[in-house]
Design an enzyme around this catalytic site. Structure first.
Site, mmCIF file in Angstrom:
data_model
loop_
_atom_site.group_PDB
_atom_site.id
_atom_site.type_symbol
_atom_site.label_atom_id
_atom_site.label_comp_id
_atom_site.label_asym_id
_atom_site.label_seq_id
_atom_site.Cartn_x
_atom_site.Cartn_y
_atom_site.Cartn_z
ATOM 1 N N HIS A 72 0.820 -1.213 0.000
ATOM 2 C CA HIS A 72 0.000 0.000 0.000
ATOM 3 C C HIS A 72 0.856 1.266 0.000
ATOM 4 O O HIS A 72 0.421 2.300 -0.519
ATOM 5 C CB HIS A 72 -0.931 0.010 1.222
ATOM 6 N N HIS A 118 6.851 -8.826 3.327
ATOM 7 C CA HIS A 118 5.478 -8.348 3.133
ATOM 8 C C HIS A 118 4.995 -8.838 1.767
ATOM 9 O O HIS A 118 5.048 -8.133 0.764
ATOM 10 C CB HIS A 118 5.423 -6.817 3.205
ATOM 11 N N HIS A 149 1.386 -8.423 5.482
ATOM 12 C CA HIS A 149 0.432 -8.424 4.369
ATOM 13 C C HIS A 149 -0.822 -9.242 4.667
ATOM 14 O O HIS A 149 -1.923 -8.847 4.266
ATOM 15 C CB HIS A 149 1.078 -8.918 3.075
#
Length: 708
Positions: free
Chosen positions: A158, A246, A274
């Site tokens: 993100h 992640h 994640h």
């Protein structure tokens, strides 16, 4: 399996008691206290958090503060537990380009809980410039900063690097001295992960990290054995190796995840970010000799099973060659009630005469009763252990409506306005597959995903599906490679890159033109041959993209855009410089027929103010100029053309004569007195006579006074 696994995974309290106890009745008191202090001096305490998603739904009046409330509790727990540092596993922010409000709130919290005068008890013994992407030191080593709890973190999917300079929000916080950002891969084709080497007494901790990359490309890099974990110095068994990653842990596709068997066996503990379900563990890997902890998210970003459980953050304790995880529950999390129901079964439990499950009003009443039951169980399932726990719960009811009808979820939620935090999406309708439908799934498998996919995955799936199914072989793209178009659209949607699509289309068109012009001797006579050559170029691009990371391609595109912009600015500046160059004008030719400007008359005065010599007064000079102009006009056959603006000097002289004659005598006298006084003053200064001293007061009237 490493021989040290059982020792490293064993319980610290039992080992601490064995180390500090001795035989019963042995020496106690000061000896035990001294040993406890020594053990405390070499005990690493690390707070681990991932997927805080700061700024999630920040504009929602009800849920806008959820992410920051949970993040503040994590920082509070870290301060209460007196941890050595905080380790963040990615997705600190929810958006790739967080709002100013989110950044401001985050900086406030980090300064409040992580800045202070507490002494840092551990040292970094590795190369800081390699660990922190060129920065010479960690933030707590900077004499200009006062850090009490350092934060080490990687980026997630993100908040990954994007835009000019390939920067992310973690770069901004790192430049501000609030976090220590590491794990940024610069070469996706050959990844070298250098550990941050930390020492506290005799305890050694090696911290490896790798920020989020595209799962398919990272999977390929692992398969090609191009991911290298740089070893620790000295005895490798004296270091506890922690790896922060992640990526997808759950299988989302053939290559859209990272299998555990691809990770290095030198790792002792993997911190997996994640995935949002909180599984502190540690879970022992089935294929490796390492443990896995999955802290999960601290805020629910999707209404699914993985988010509906309680939230925890682990504290990692490392002492010598032993380590353990201790879970800490978060109590400021918004309660989340989730349930499933089959519409037909609910109707059979509460049959209503004259109704059916195909009637919307009947369905609405059945589901409303179910939601009321879920709301009533909130305080039972989520005890109020903190006054900061939100009051309004999240409620999600998944309804199998096979054989019945659906209703509007938004309209249904209006009756629960002010009682739940998500009134618009309480209901989620789905149907089960029927046996023999031709699918490969099991009987009873849902035909819709219950877990709501993240934005980036859904965008990629939508674009891929459209290009593959909607356009298909009948309408293939001729110039634009699908991979690059998909990447550009994804950057446009998820990362707010407004120039992604334009620059991609422009770049591909220019690339196709260059490809066609590379062989000047070859002529293309028909359209089909031209299309064939363009397709050849497209196939080459697709093959190149298969072995290249999108981040590298985006960086190359940004460099090309920057070079083009630089060239454009340079070209524009050259044009402006040419415009600013002075135009060389030829000297203006004097028209003798219009007369030359008359020189002013010189009037000489004596001490008494009388004129001397053959001087000309103003009236005579004006008259002479007027006569001269008259002679010129007489000799010219045609009058000169009229000029705009001020008239020539001679004309101005001619017109000035009548005005001089009409001037008041007092004004002329005053002017003469002024000239006389000035002349007399000059003469007096030139004389050495003491009698000729001028009195300025006596000449005040001649010079004139300032009006009061």
């Amino acid at each position: 399996m490493r021989s040290t696994w059982s020792l490293r995974a064993s319980s610290l309290p039992e080992m601490d008691a064995a180390a500090a106890g001795g035989e019963e009745g042995g020496e106690g008191g000061e000896g035990e206290d001294e040993q406890e202090r020594e053990e405390e001096e070499r005990l690493f305490k690390v707070m681990i958090a991932t997927d805080t998603h700061l700024g999630y739904k920040e504009r929602d009046p009800v849920r806008g503060d959820d992410s920051f409330r949970a993040f503040e509790e994590i920082l509070q727990k870290a301060k209460e537990e007196n941890v050595d540092f905080i380790l963040h596993g990615g997705d600190l922010f929810h958006d790739n380009n967080p709002s100013r409000k989110s950044i401001h709130r985050t900086i406030e919290l980090l300064r409040k809980y992580c800045c202070g005068k507490k002494k840092i008890e551990f040292n970094i013994v590795s190369d800081r410039a390699v660990n922190f992407h060129g920065k010479p030191s960690a933030n707590f080593e900077d004499q200009n900063l006062s850090i009490s709890i350092p934060v080490f973190g990687i980026h997630g999917n993100h908040d990954d690097p994007a835009g000019e300079g390939s920067l992310c929000s973690m770069d901004v916080l790192s430049a501000a001295g609030l976090v220590n950002y590491f794990g940024k891969a610069t070469n996706i084709a050959d990844i070298k992960i250098h550990p941050i080497l930390l020492k506290k007494g005799a305890t050694k901790l090696a911290l490896y990290g790798l920020g989020n990359l595209r799962d398919e490309r990272l999977y390929q890099t692992f398969k090609e054995k191009k991911v290298q974990f740089i070893g620790t110095p000295g005895d490798p068994t004296s270091w506890i190796n922690i790896f922060v990653i992640h990526q997808n842990r759950v299988v989302h596709g053939k290559k859209n995840y990272i299998p555990e068997e691809l990770l290095d066996n030198s790792i002792d503990l993997v911190v997996w970010g994640h995935e949002h379900e909180s599984i502190i563990g540690p879970q022992e890997s089935a294929v490796g000799s390492f443990g896995i902890t999955q802290p999960g998210s601290s805020v629910a970003t999707s209404l699914c099973d993985g988010e509906s459980g309680k939230k925890f953050v682990p504290i990692l304790e490392v002492q010598g060659d032993r380590w353990r995880l201790r879970p800490i529950q978060l109590h400021t999390i918004r309660p989340f009630q989730m349930s499933d129901c089959v519409l037909r079964e609910e109707y059979e439990k509460n049959p209503m005469a004259g109704t059916s499950i195909n009637d919307e009003d009947t369905v609405s009443e059945l589901l409303a009763a179910k939601v009321e039951e879920m709301i009533a169980n909130v305080d039972k399932d989520w005890p109020r252990n903190s006054p900061d726990r939100p009051d309004l719960p999240l409620v999600r009811l998944r309804v199998d409506y096979a054989g019945g009808t659906t209703i509007s979820s938004a309209r249904f939620g209006q009756r629960f306005q002010g009682r739940v935090a998500n009134p618009k999406d309480i209901l989620h309708f789905h149907r089960r597959r029927r046996a023999g439908s031709g699918t490969t799934g099991r009987i009873g498998e849902y035909d819709e995903e219950m877990d709501e996919p993240n934005d980036s995955a859904s965008v990629a799936d939508i674009i891929s599906g459209y290009l593959e199914h909607e356009m298909g072989a009948n309408h293939p793209l001729s110039i634009l490679p699908e991979t690059r178009l998909r990447s550009a659209l994804q950057e446009f949607v998820t990362k707010n890159d407004g120039s992604a699509i334009t620059s991609t289309v422009k770049g591909e068109i220019e690339g196709s033109q260059k490809y066609l012009r590379k062989d000047k001797t070859e002529q293309v006579d028909n359209e089909s041959e031209l299309e064939r050559k363009v397709r050849e170029r497209k196939d080459e691009i697709v093959a190149q993209d298969a072995s290249e990371d999108p981040a590298e391609r985006a960086e190359r595109r940004r460099k090309a855009e920057a070079a083009a912009e630089t060239a454009r600015i340079k070209s524009a500046s050259v044009g402006q410089k040419r415009k600013r160059e002075p135009v060389k004008k030829e000297p203006r030719k004097t028209n003798a027929k219009r007369g030359a400007r008359a020189a002013p008359a010189l009037v000489l005065l004596d001490e008494d103010g009388d004129e001397l010599g053959d001087s000309m007064n103003l009236e005579e000079s004006s008259a002479a100029s007027s006569d001269e102009c008259g002679d010129i006009d007489a000799d010219v056959a045609s009058p000169p053309p009229k000029r705009r603006g001020r008239p020539p000097a001679a004309a101005r002289k001619t017109k000035a004569a009548p005005r001089a004659k009409k001037a008041a005598p007092a004004k002329a006298t005053r002017s003469r007195k002024a000239r006389t006084t000035k002349k007399s003053y000059v003469d007096l200064v030139a004389d050495d006579d003491d009698d000729d001293v001028i009195d300025f007061d006596s000449t005040a009237n001649a010079w004139g006074k300032k009006k009061k």
